[in-house]
Write a protein that holds these residues in place. Sequence first.
Motif, PDB file in Angstrom:
ATOM      1  N   ALA A  37      19.647  18.322  39.621  1.00  0.00           N
ATOM      2  CA  ALA A  37      20.862  17.669  39.088  1.00  0.00           C
ATOM      3  C   ALA A  37      21.468  16.734  40.128  1.00  0.00           C
ATOM      4  O   ALA A  37      21.864  15.611  39.814  1.00  0.00           O
ATOM      5  N   ILE A  38      21.540  17.193  41.361  1.00  0.00           N
ATOM      6  CA  ILE A  38      22.167  16.392  42.411  1.00  0.00           C
ATOM      7  C   ILE A  38      21.336  15.138  42.687  1.00  0.00           C
ATOM      8  O   ILE A  38      21.865  14.034  42.779  1.00  0.00           O
ATOM      9  N   LYS A  39      20.021  15.332  42.812  1.00  0.00           N
ATOM     10  CA  LYS A  39      19.129  14.182  43.054  1.00  0.00           C
ATOM     11  C   LYS A  39      19.222  13.151  41.934  1.00  0.00           C
ATOM     12  O   LYS A  39      19.305  11.943  42.180  1.00  0.00           O
ATOM     13  N   SER A  40      19.221  13.632  40.695  1.00  0.00           N
ATOM     14  CA  SER A  40      19.289  12.712  39.553  1.00  0.00           C
ATOM     15  C   SER A  40      20.637  12.001  39.513  1.00  0.00           C
ATOM     16  O   SER A  40      20.701  10.803  39.193  1.00  0.00           O
ATOM     17  N   ALA A  41      21.685  12.724  39.816  1.00  0.00           N
ATOM     18  CA  ALA A  41      23.033  12.127  39.798  1.00  0.00           C
ATOM     19  C   ALA A  41      23.093  10.954  40.771  1.00  0.00           C
ATOM     20  O   ALA A  41      23.649   9.891  40.456  1.00  0.00           O
ATOM     21  N   ILE A  77      15.102  10.371  27.785  1.00  0.00           N
ATOM     22  CA  ILE A  77      14.096  10.432  28.856  1.00  0.00           C
ATOM     23  C   ILE A  77      12.685  10.167  28.308  1.00  0.00           C
ATOM     24  O   ILE A  77      11.690  10.391  28.984  1.00  0.00           O
ATOM     25  N   GLY A  78      12.617   9.689  27.081  1.00  0.00           N
ATOM     26  CA  GLY A  78      11.340   9.209  26.539  1.00  0.00           C
ATOM     27  C   GLY A  78      10.488  10.252  25.849  1.00  0.00           C
ATOM     28  O   GLY A  78       9.375   9.962  25.417  1.00  0.00           O
ATOM     29  N   ALA A  79      10.987  11.475  25.738  1.00  0.00           N
ATOM     30  CA  ALA A  79      10.209  12.547  25.111  1.00  0.00           C
ATOM     31  C   ALA A  79      10.608  12.689  23.631  1.00  0.00           C
ATOM     32  O   ALA A  79      11.470  11.971  23.144  1.00  0.00           O
ATOM     33  N   PHE A 133      23.841   7.660  27.274  1.00  0.00           N
ATOM     34  CA  PHE A 133      22.398   7.863  27.120  1.00  0.00           C
ATOM     35  C   PHE A 133      21.629   6.536  27.133  1.00  0.00           C
ATOM     36  O   PHE A 133      20.475   6.489  27.552  1.00  0.00           O
ATOM     37  N   ASP A 134      22.277   5.456  26.692  1.00  0.00           N
ATOM     38  CA  ASP A 134      21.610   4.143  26.740  1.00  0.00           C
ATOM     39  C   ASP A 134      21.330   3.730  28.175  1.00  0.00           C
ATOM     40  O   ASP A 134      20.248   3.230  28.497  1.00  0.00           O
ATOM     41  N   ASN A 135      22.324   3.932  29.039  1.00  0.00           N
ATOM     42  CA  ASN A 135      22.139   3.587  30.453  1.00  0.00           C
ATOM     43  C   ASN A 135      21.143   4.515  31.129  1.00  0.00           C
ATOM     44  O   ASN A 135      20.390   4.092  32.003  1.00  0.00           O
ATOM     45  N   LEU A 136      21.174   5.778  30.718  1.00  0.00           N
ATOM     46  CA  LEU A 136      20.196   6.718  31.261  1.00  0.00           C
ATOM     47  C   LEU A 136      18.782   6.229  30.923  1.00  0.00           C
ATOM     48  O   LEU A 136      17.896   6.187  31.777  1.00  0.00           O
ATOM     49  N   LYS A 137      18.615   5.825  29.688  1.00  0.00           N
ATOM     50  CA  LYS A 137      17.318   5.331  29.219  1.00  0.00           C
ATOM     51  C   LYS A 137      16.841   4.163  30.078  1.00  0.00           C
ATOM     52  O   LYS A 137      15.664   4.081  30.447  1.00  0.00           O
ATOM     53  N   LYS A 138      17.769   3.286  30.422  1.00  0.00           N
ATOM     54  CA  LYS A 138      17.416   2.127  31.255  1.00  0.00           C
ATOM     55  C   LYS A 138      16.995   2.534  32.656  1.00  0.00           C
ATOM     56  O   LYS A 138      16.233   1.836  33.318  1.00  0.00           O
ATOM     57  N   ALA A 139      17.542   3.671  33.129  1.00  0.00           N
ATOM     58  CA  ALA A 139      17.247   4.111  34.501  1.00  0.00           C
ATOM     59  C   ALA A 139      15.930   4.887  34.588  1.00  0.00           C
ATOM     60  O   ALA A 139      15.435   5.182  35.681  1.00  0.00           O
ATOM     61  N   VAL A 140      15.371   5.227  33.426  1.00  0.00           N
ATOM     62  CA  VAL A 140      14.132   6.028  33.418  1.00  0.00           C
ATOM     63  C   VAL A 140      12.950   5.184  33.904  1.00  0.00           C
ATOM     64  O   VAL A 140      12.717   4.083  33.408  1.00  0.00           O
ATOM     65  N   VAL A 141      12.215   5.691  34.900  1.00  0.00           N
ATOM     66  CA  VAL A 141      11.040   4.968  35.402  1.00  0.00           C
ATOM     67  C   VAL A 141       9.747   5.641  34.947  1.00  0.00           C
ATOM     68  O   VAL A 141       8.666   5.071  35.030  1.00  0.00           O
ATOM     69  N   ASN A 142       9.879   6.882  34.502  1.00  0.00           N
ATOM     70  CA  ASN A 142       8.707   7.660  34.136  1.00  0.00           C
ATOM     71  C   ASN A 142       8.964   8.355  32.793  1.00  0.00           C
ATOM     72  O   ASN A 142       9.175   9.557  32.734  1.00  0.00           O
ATOM     73  N   PRO A 143       8.982   7.577  31.698  1.00  0.00           N
ATOM     74  CA  PRO A 143       9.306   8.178  30.398  1.00  0.00           C
ATOM     75  C   PRO A 143       8.306   9.271  30.023  1.00  0.00           C
ATOM     76  O   PRO A 143       7.108   9.102  30.242  1.00  0.00           O
ATOM     77  N   ALA A 187      11.842  12.156  34.919  1.00  0.00           N
ATOM     78  CA  ALA A 187      11.945  10.863  34.247  1.00  0.00           C
ATOM     79  C   ALA A 187      12.521   9.796  35.170  1.00  0.00           C
ATOM     80  O   ALA A 187      12.172   8.620  35.072  1.00  0.00           O
ATOM     81  N   LEU A 188      13.394  10.221  36.081  1.00  0.00           N
ATOM     82  CA  LEU A 188      14.010   9.261  37.000  1.00  0.00           C
ATOM     83  C   LEU A 188      13.161   9.038  38.252  1.00  0.00           C
ATOM     84  O   LEU A 188      13.540   8.276  39.148  1.00  0.00           O
ATOM     85  N   GLY A 189      12.042   9.736  38.314  1.00  0.00           N
ATOM     86  CA  GLY A 189      11.115   9.540  39.424  1.00  0.00           C
ATOM     87  C   GLY A 189      11.525  10.217  40.727  1.00  0.00           C
ATOM     88  O   GLY A 189      11.073   9.835  41.800  1.00  0.00           O
TER      89      GLY A 189
END
Lengths: 130, 264
Positions: free
Chosen positions: B22-26, B179-181, B130-140, B256-258
């Motif tokens: 959680a901390i890393k993703s944040a 996250i693309g799933a 969630f839209d912005n989260l989707k944009k930040a995803v590098v590994n869907p 998903a965020l790599g």
Amino acid sequence: MSHNKETLREIVIETAGINPRKCMKCGKCSGACPAYDEMEYHPHQFVSMVEAGKIEELMNSEAIYMCLSCFACVERCPRGVEPASFIEAARLALIRQSGKNHLKAEEIPAKLNDKLPQQAIVSAFRKYSK
Amino acid sequence: MTFSYYPGCTLKTKGKDLETYAIKSAEVLGVTMEELEDWQCCGAVYPMAKNEIATKLSSVRALVAARDKGQDLLTLCSACHHVIKRVNNDMANDQNVQLKANNYMALDVPYTGETTVIHYLEMLRDRVGFDNLKKAVVNPLKGVKIAAYYGCMLLRPSKTMAFDDAENPTIMEDFIKAIGATPVVYPYRNECCGGYVAMENNAYATKKCNTICTSAKEMGADMIITACPLCMYNLDANTTENNLPVLYFTQLLARALGVEEDAQ
Ligand code: SF4
Ligand code: SF4
């Protein structure tokens, strides 16, 4: 109702903070309850038995340890009665007495395993012991 | 975006994964989680009794600490979130609890429920989006079929928790899509795993969890995600039929965020 019985009833109602007479006996709470099969008294019966002053029966039941505090009954009740709060109140009426804890600290070491989260121990203690 | 953060006992011990990811993703999402100093265990279950005050005080202390920092209070464990949010509701609306807690704590400024308590999933939905989260995803996580397990604590009672529709929630499915799933909706996703009964009655928890996992598997899920260490334990260690891998939702977020590897 004897004096003692009446006092016990008042304490349980005060602890739950709800008037059991609000219940319209629709049974939705028991219909929603995932612990139904494990309880000899079901959620709607807790409400009506508190109303009738049958507190000792509830205090001596296994059902007070079978309720999962999942709040399905609270969510579904159309009258805001909160059967789970009466179950909690009946359990507290018992375990707030000295020596009546359901789970004792000495029993814990034997129950531990590598995966068991602290949360399980803390919550069981809060529910079963005072 | 900076939040006061309340971890709770299990996230520092058996539930470390929930927090680390959680901390890393944040960080990736521009969110800072400032852990409260000297927080105390919330007690893991909300004290329902109207005449029970002492067991609510640790939550009040966390709420006051966040207020004094001028921050919203971010939670991650479902149980901590449930307890702190409901105690906050009492401090705002139950005059008996409010008066007695304040009498006991003798704060410079009395506390009356001013702090906003927000769960990490709500933070993703309502603050990051969630839209912005989707944009930040590098590994869907394409093609992965995920069953969200809500359990009880986040949803009920909905009047106080105001997290999502208690009967037909969507926040975790929307997260899974972001996250693309592919989300798998199954009937038992908001039914209790057995919770604390596992301490003395494993068989009872097993019965509950077998039903949940069977239901998820029948609907085609590859895995289950949760936000609760006790649900994780029951669905993992106390399930004997149709077991599925059970992961914290934050691990998949980090994946998903790599940053999944960085967090380990
Ligand atoms: S809180 Fe207890 S009584 Fe109410 S539905 Fe859940 S298990 Fe049943
Ligand atoms: S759902 Fe509410 S009104 Fe209906 S029986 Fe249960 S407690 Fe009574």
